[in-house]
Design a protein around this motif. Structure first.
Motif, mmCIF file in Angstrom:
data_model
loop_
_atom_site.group_PDB
_atom_site.id
_atom_site.type_symbol
_atom_site.label_atom_id
_atom_site.label_comp_id
_atom_site.label_asym_id
_atom_site.label_seq_id
_atom_site.Cartn_x
_atom_site.Cartn_y
_atom_site.Cartn_z
ATOM 1 N N ASP A 1 -69.123 13.010 -10.636
ATOM 2 C CA ASP A 1 -70.450 13.554 -10.933
ATOM 3 C C ASP A 1 -71.458 13.431 -9.561
ATOM 4 O O ASP A 1 -72.439 12.941 -9.528
ATOM 5 C CB ASP A 1 -71.404 12.873 -12.255
ATOM 6 N N GLY A 2 -70.892 13.742 -8.328
ATOM 7 C CA GLY A 2 -71.429 13.359 -7.234
ATOM 8 C C GLY A 2 -71.441 12.025 -6.560
ATOM 9 O O GLY A 2 -72.150 12.143 -5.221
ATOM 10 N N VAL A 3 -70.963 11.302 -7.181
ATOM 11 C CA VAL A 3 -70.880 9.863 -6.746
ATOM 12 C C VAL A 3 -69.596 9.245 -6.153
ATOM 13 O O VAL A 3 -68.618 9.580 -7.051
ATOM 14 C CB VAL A 3 -71.553 8.867 -7.679
ATOM 15 N N LEU A 4 -69.354 8.958 -4.998
ATOM 16 C CA LEU A 4 -68.008 8.570 -4.373
ATOM 17 C C LEU A 4 -67.804 7.189 -5.006
ATOM 18 O O LEU A 4 -68.663 6.132 -4.871
ATOM 19 C CB LEU A 4 -68.251 8.293 -2.879
ATOM 20 N N VAL A 5 -66.599 6.948 -5.771
ATOM 21 C CA VAL A 5 -66.225 5.930 -6.378
ATOM 22 C C VAL A 5 -64.898 5.135 -5.936
ATOM 23 O O VAL A 5 -64.587 4.200 -6.013
ATOM 24 C CB VAL A 5 -65.903 6.151 -7.944
ATOM 25 N N GLY A 6 -64.166 5.822 -5.027
ATOM 26 C CA GLY A 6 -62.902 5.285 -4.368
ATOM 27 C C GLY A 6 -62.493 6.297 -3.298
ATOM 28 O O GLY A 6 -62.695 7.625 -3.259
ATOM 29 N N LEU B 1 -57.102 5.272 -5.607
ATOM 30 C CA LEU B 1 -57.264 4.884 -7.051
ATOM 31 C C LEU B 1 -57.422 3.289 -7.371
ATOM 32 O O LEU B 1 -58.266 3.044 -8.184
ATOM 33 C CB LEU B 1 -56.027 5.559 -7.854
ATOM 34 N N ASP B 2 -56.836 2.633 -6.432
ATOM 35 C CA ASP B 2 -56.699 1.222 -6.700
ATOM 36 C C ASP B 2 -58.278 0.933 -6.180
ATOM 37 O O ASP B 2 -58.831 -0.244 -6.835
ATOM 38 C CB ASP B 2 -55.826 0.421 -5.805
ATOM 39 N N ALA C 1 -61.085 2.161 -6.568
ATOM 40 C CA ALA C 1 -61.964 2.584 -7.646
ATOM 41 C C ALA C 1 -61.550 1.857 -8.932
ATOM 42 O O ALA C 1 -62.396 2.032 -10.051
ATOM 43 C CB ALA C 1 -61.881 4.189 -8.037
ATOM 44 N N GLY C 2 -60.446 1.145 -9.154
ATOM 45 C CA GLY C 2 -59.992 0.585 -10.328
ATOM 46 C C GLY C 2 -59.599 1.704 -11.413
ATOM 47 O O GLY C 2 -60.205 1.358 -12.318
ATOM 48 N N LEU C 3 -58.957 2.764 -10.727
ATOM 49 C CA LEU C 3 -58.586 3.684 -11.709
ATOM 50 C C LEU C 3 -57.213 4.161 -11.934
ATOM 51 O O LEU C 3 -56.347 3.589 -10.890
ATOM 52 C CB LEU C 3 -59.511 5.066 -11.403
ATOM 53 N N LYS C 4 -56.653 4.967 -12.781
ATOM 54 C CA LYS C 4 -55.636 5.307 -12.812
ATOM 55 C C LYS C 4 -55.298 6.740 -12.692
ATOM 56 O O LYS C 4 -56.558 7.574 -12.908
ATOM 57 C CB LYS C 4 -54.800 5.138 -14.488
ATOM 58 N N LEU C 5 -54.401 7.435 -12.090
ATOM 59 C CA LEU C 5 -54.102 8.638 -12.058
ATOM 60 C C LEU C 5 -54.428 9.778 -13.325
ATOM 61 O O LEU C 5 -55.110 10.718 -13.259
ATOM 62 C CB LEU C 5 -52.707 9.182 -11.455
ATOM 63 N N SER C 6 -54.309 9.078 -14.404
ATOM 64 C CA SER C 6 -54.631 9.589 -15.553
ATOM 65 C C SER C 6 -56.103 9.839 -15.953
ATOM 66 O O SER C 6 -56.448 10.699 -17.005
ATOM 67 C CB SER C 6 -53.964 8.840 -16.983
ATOM 68 N N ASP C 7 -56.776 9.394 -15.238
ATOM 69 C CA ASP C 7 -58.521 9.239 -15.328
ATOM 70 C C ASP C 7 -58.900 10.496 -14.484
ATOM 71 O O ASP C 7 -60.017 11.026 -14.987
ATOM 72 C CB ASP C 7 -58.948 8.104 -14.710
ATOM 73 N N VAL C 8 -57.938 11.158 -13.791
ATOM 74 C CA VAL C 8 -58.623 12.375 -13.028
ATOM 75 C C VAL C 8 -58.759 13.645 -13.942
ATOM 76 O O VAL C 8 -57.713 13.937 -14.721
ATOM 77 C CB VAL C 8 -57.454 12.707 -11.843
ATOM 78 N N ASP C 9 -59.912 14.317 -13.697
ATOM 79 C CA ASP C 9 -60.124 15.309 -14.604
ATOM 80 C C ASP C 9 -59.915 16.666 -13.704
ATOM 81 O O ASP C 9 -59.675 17.927 -14.224
ATOM 82 C CB ASP C 9 -61.600 15.532 -14.907
#
Length: 337
Positions: free
Chosen positions: A21-26, A63-64, A66-74
């Motif tokens: 949503d417009g914010v850089l997270v990783g 992804l690391d 941002a503390g996220l997983k590939l499955s989080d990608v929309d």
């Protein structure tokens, strides 16, 4: 809240960014620049092989971070042009693979729109109307901008020959300063006198650019007068000529069109002298200057994810998985279908 994974592989930087949503997270970046230094420029096949090796590890690193997983990608957004054909194909293939495996939509993004969108990650949404000055390795353009995701991008002026970044590279080679030329010229110019030599300010039309003649003028002057003249003075005088032309035309475009915001983007926008003079001239003319931080001026995946995020918010057209790379894509829209 939609998470967009952005992939950039148009030249020698493998970039992956994540924007929600417009914010850089990783984000993560891998450069093959050192592999091209001995050639004095980017070798397309070397760059493509480097992208092939770096892309998946770079995506994992982003992804690391941002503390996220590939499955989080929309959504997946990927540079589809312009750029080096083989380099673009590597990134585009990866983007398609991620989109297909995750079952998410794909956006083909125009590289130069990414440079403009990078500013939104640092300075928030663009105003309804602005003038864009895009200065990168192969492109120098003055643009009339509206809503980046919805409106057509209008070219006011482009370069007739060498772009500003190309001129920096070529002059750096003439002065034996190494590659890449932009940072090398800036470093050399720091100790020089920008008024030492009056190089020409070439132009084409009211908003057009031409830097080939300036490069030639530097080469001829250097061949004739280099003995005893500090390289720093030559570099500073050349840099000043480029900066003078870029900033004067950008401010002129703003005043001519009654627009009070200038967005400066692209790799050359990281140049400290360009940023300083643009700030001075915009302030004097009552124009708001927006420039991304230097790390977001050069090629990166975050800027491509930023375009993807804008397209998501605008309900932009999704690209088919049959999308092809377009190495010479003209900038008329933020996305390529």
């Amino acid at each position: 809240m939609s998470l967009v994974l952005g992939i950039e592989s148009s030249c020698d930087e493998t970039g992956v960014g994540l924007v929600r949503d417009g914010v850089l997270v990783g984000e993560a970046l891998s450069s093959s620049m050192e592999e091209h230094v001995r050639f004095g420029g980017v070798v397309p096949e070397v760059a493509a092989r480097a992208h092939l090796h770096a892309l998946v590890p770079t995506a994992r690193a982003a992804l690391d971070s941002a503390g996220l997983k590939l499955s989080d990608v929309d959504y997946v957004a990927v540079t589809a042009g312009p750029g080096l054909a083989t380099a673009l194909q590597v990134g585009l293939a990866a983007g398609k693979a991620y989109a297909l495996s995750l079952g998410v939509p794909l956006f083909g993004v125009h590289h130069l729109a990414g440079h403009i969108a990078a500013d939104t990650l640092a300075n928030g949404p663009l105003p309804p109307h602005s003038i864009g000055l895009v200065v990168s390795g192969g492109h120098t353009s003055l643009l009339k901008l509206g809503d980046l995701a919805r409106d057509p991008i209008i070219h006011l002026g482009d370069t007739a020959d060498d772009a500003a970044g190309e001129a920096f590279d070529k002059v750096a080679r003439i002065l034996d300063l190494g590659y890449p030329g932009g940072p090398a010229i800036q470093r050399a110019a720091e100790g020089g006198d920008p008024t030492a030599i009056t190089f020409p300010r070439p132009t084409t039309g009211r908003y057009g650019f031409s830097f080939s003649g300036l490069k030639t003028a530097v080469a001829r002057w250097h061949a004739k007068h280099s003995a005893g003249v500090p390289i720093a003075d030559i570099a500073a005088s050349f840099q000043e000529a480029v900066v003078d032309v870029l900033t004067a035309k950008a401010v002129l475009a703003c005043t001519d069109h009654g627009i009070d915001t200038l967005v400066m983007a692209g790799g050359v926008a990281a140049n400290s002298r360009l940023r300083a003079v643009a700030e001075e001239r915009c302030a004097a003319a009552g124009i708001t200057l927006r420039v991304p931080p230097p790390r977001l001026c050069t090629d990166n995946g975050a800027m491509i994810a930023a375009v993807g995020s804008l397209l998501v918010a605008a309900g932009g057209e999704v690209s088919p998985l049959t999308l092809s790379a377009n190495p010479s894509a003209v900038l008329t829209s933020a996305y390529i279908t």
